[in-house]
Write a protein that holds these residues in place. Structure first.
Motif, PDB file in Angstrom:
ATOM      1  N   VAL A  52      80.063  27.613  22.235  1.00 10.04           N
ATOM      2  CA  VAL A  52      81.141  27.250  23.160  1.00 10.04           C
ATOM      3  C   VAL A  52      81.496  28.439  24.048  1.00 10.04           C
ATOM      4  CG1 VAL A  52      83.546  26.506  23.312  1.00 10.04           C
ATOM      5  CG2 VAL A  52      82.041  25.531  21.578  1.00 10.04           C
ATOM      6  N   PRO A  53      81.584  28.234  25.350  1.00 13.63           N
ATOM      7  CA  PRO A  53      81.923  29.351  26.244  1.00 13.63           C
ATOM      8  C   PRO A  53      83.374  29.780  26.077  1.00 13.63           C
ATOM      9  CG  PRO A  53      81.895  27.283  27.452  1.00 13.63           C
ATOM     10  CD  PRO A  53      81.376  26.972  26.080  1.00 13.63           C
ATOM     11  N   LEU A  76      88.247  30.398  18.661  1.00  7.76           N
ATOM     12  CA  LEU A  76      87.637  30.115  19.958  1.00  7.76           C
ATOM     13  C   LEU A  76      88.493  30.546  21.140  1.00  7.76           C
ATOM     14  CD1 LEU A  76      86.159  26.561  19.299  1.00  7.76           C
ATOM     15  CD2 LEU A  76      85.094  28.783  18.923  1.00  7.76           C
ATOM     16  N   ARG A  77      89.795  30.704  20.916  1.00 10.41           N
ATOM     17  CA  ARG A  77      90.711  31.038  22.001  1.00 10.41           C
ATOM     18  C   ARG A  77      90.466  30.140  23.217  1.00 10.41           C
ATOM     19  NH1 ARG A  77      94.697  33.897  19.536  1.00 10.41           N
ATOM     20  NH2 ARG A  77      93.784  35.467  18.172  1.00 10.41           N
ATOM     21  N   PRO A  78      90.547  28.834  23.016  1.00 10.07           N
ATOM     22  CA  PRO A  78      90.194  27.919  24.110  1.00 10.07           C
ATOM     23  C   PRO A  78      91.214  27.948  25.247  1.00 10.07           C
ATOM     24  CG  PRO A  78      91.067  26.697  22.241  1.00 10.07           C
ATOM     25  CD  PRO A  78      90.919  28.117  21.783  1.00 10.07           C
ATOM     26  N   LYS A  79      90.742  27.562  26.408  1.00 10.80           N
ATOM     27  CA  LYS A  79      91.641  27.409  27.556  1.00 10.80           C
ATOM     28  C   LYS A  79      92.628  26.284  27.287  1.00 10.80           C
ATOM     29  CE  LYS A  79      91.505  26.090  32.462  1.00 10.80           C
ATOM     30  NZ  LYS A  79      90.570  25.682  33.561  1.00 10.80           N
ATOM     31  N   GLY A 152      77.845  19.713  26.510  1.00 10.38           N
ATOM     32  CA  GLY A 152      78.938  20.003  25.594  1.00 10.38           C
ATOM     33  C   GLY A 152      78.545  19.746  24.155  1.00 10.38           C
ATOM     34  N   THR A 153      79.188  20.456  23.240  1.00 15.98           N
ATOM     35  CA  THR A 153      78.813  20.442  21.827  1.00 15.98           C
ATOM     36  C   THR A 153      79.819  19.664  20.985  1.00 15.98           C
ATOM     37  OG1 THR A 153      77.786  22.614  22.053  1.00 15.98           O
ATOM     38  CG2 THR A 153      78.299  21.889  19.821  1.00 15.98           C
ATOM     39  N   ALA A 154      79.310  18.894  20.059  1.00 15.27           N
ATOM     40  CA  ALA A 154      80.149  18.204  19.081  1.00 15.27           C
ATOM     41  C   ALA A 154      79.749  18.642  17.681  1.00 15.27           C
ATOM     42  CB  ALA A 154      79.999  16.690  19.204  1.00 15.27           C
TER      43      ALA A 154
END
Length: 271
Positions: A52-53, A76-79, A152-154
């Motif tokens: 994941v970016p 992940l510190r996602p947006k 995208g990843t699941a």
């Protein structure tokens, strides 16, 4: 009414997840008993972290009480992190845990067959220990795929059909439920053996991993605390945990009581 309580919409909306107490008690009893097997939330975060970016948009579908949601926020510190669940009570708990941890995230109350999200909304999606509540998990998988961006990843997580089967025999032997050994697996619609096939109906499967988890209940009270939270059995004995404990002590061999579950992970991408 379905013979499998996990596939009974009235039970799922009502007694099973109207509040968060039963799930909290069940999870706590299992965690106390666990003697072998990786932390599932850590494993999910590990599987996603490599793919994941940074500043990603992430969905935690069927978030439950938010344990995985918190781990995703931390690792992940996602947006943007959206926790999705059909239960208002579980979402309330997840929102509270996110706030207490100072983590950013939103809650979305929704059925995973009909996600109120636009196409290609997310870089990553997790659906852990939830799709076995669907009689048609391939339709839920289609929604997950729709919400993922191309590439995208699941990460999809479930359990084996024979998870905790040793407890069926203990419950039967104690006379708590004479049909315990013939009741359907709670995981019959989405399990370790069909995980790859169901996932591949709408996503490209990159990897499937299986891990055995072992649980040891130290005494009859500990086992009773778990048995009174699982919807699989029809235990009609009155008196709650104390009565179940007494029955186990009278009718079973001395503890400990050991059981097993296979936890399975699929990593997949939207083509």
């Amino acid at each position: 009414m379905s013979a499998n309580p996990f596939l009974d919409p009235a039970l799922v909306r009502g007694r099973l997840y109207r509040g968060d107490g039963r799930l909290a008690d069940r999870t706590h009893a299992l965690h106390r008993a666990k003697i072998s097997g990786s932390d599932v939330a850590d494993t999910i975060a590990d599987l996603l972290a490599a793919r994941v970016p940074t500043a990603a948009d992430v969905l935690d579908i069927g978030c439950g009480r938010g344990t995985t949601t918190l781990r995703l926020a931390d690792r992940l510190r996602p947006k943007h992190l959206a926790a999705v669940d059909a239960s208002a009570a579980l979402l309330h708990t997840t929102r509270g845990r996110l706030a207490d941890a100072g983590a950013l995230g939103s809650g979305v109350q929704a059925d995973f067959h009909h996600l109120p999200l636009p196409d290609s909304a997310a870089d990553a999606a997790v659906a852990a220990f939830c799709l076995y509540h669907s009689p048609t998990p391939d339709k839920a998988m289609a929604e997950i795929a729709r919400c993922l961006r191309p590439g995208g990843t699941a990460v999809l997580v479930t359990k084996s059909l024979d998870s905790y089967a040793e407890l069926d025999h203990l419950v039967h032997a104690a006379g708590l439920d004479p049909h315990a050994t013939s009741r359907p697996s709670l995981y019959e619609s989405f399990h370790s053996d069909n995980l790859r096939t169901v996932t591949a109906s709408h996503l490209t499967v990159l990897d499937v991993q299986h891990e055995e988890h072992v649980f040891r209940f130290a005494d009859a009270t500990h086992l009773a605390r778990y048995l009174t939270t699982t919807p699989k059995y029809r235990i009609t004995l009155t008196g709650g945990i104390a009565a179940v404990t007494a029955t186990l002590q009278q009718r079973l061999a001395p503890p400990p009581y050991t059981t097993r579950s296979t936890v399975s992970y699929a990593v997949a991408v939207r083509p």
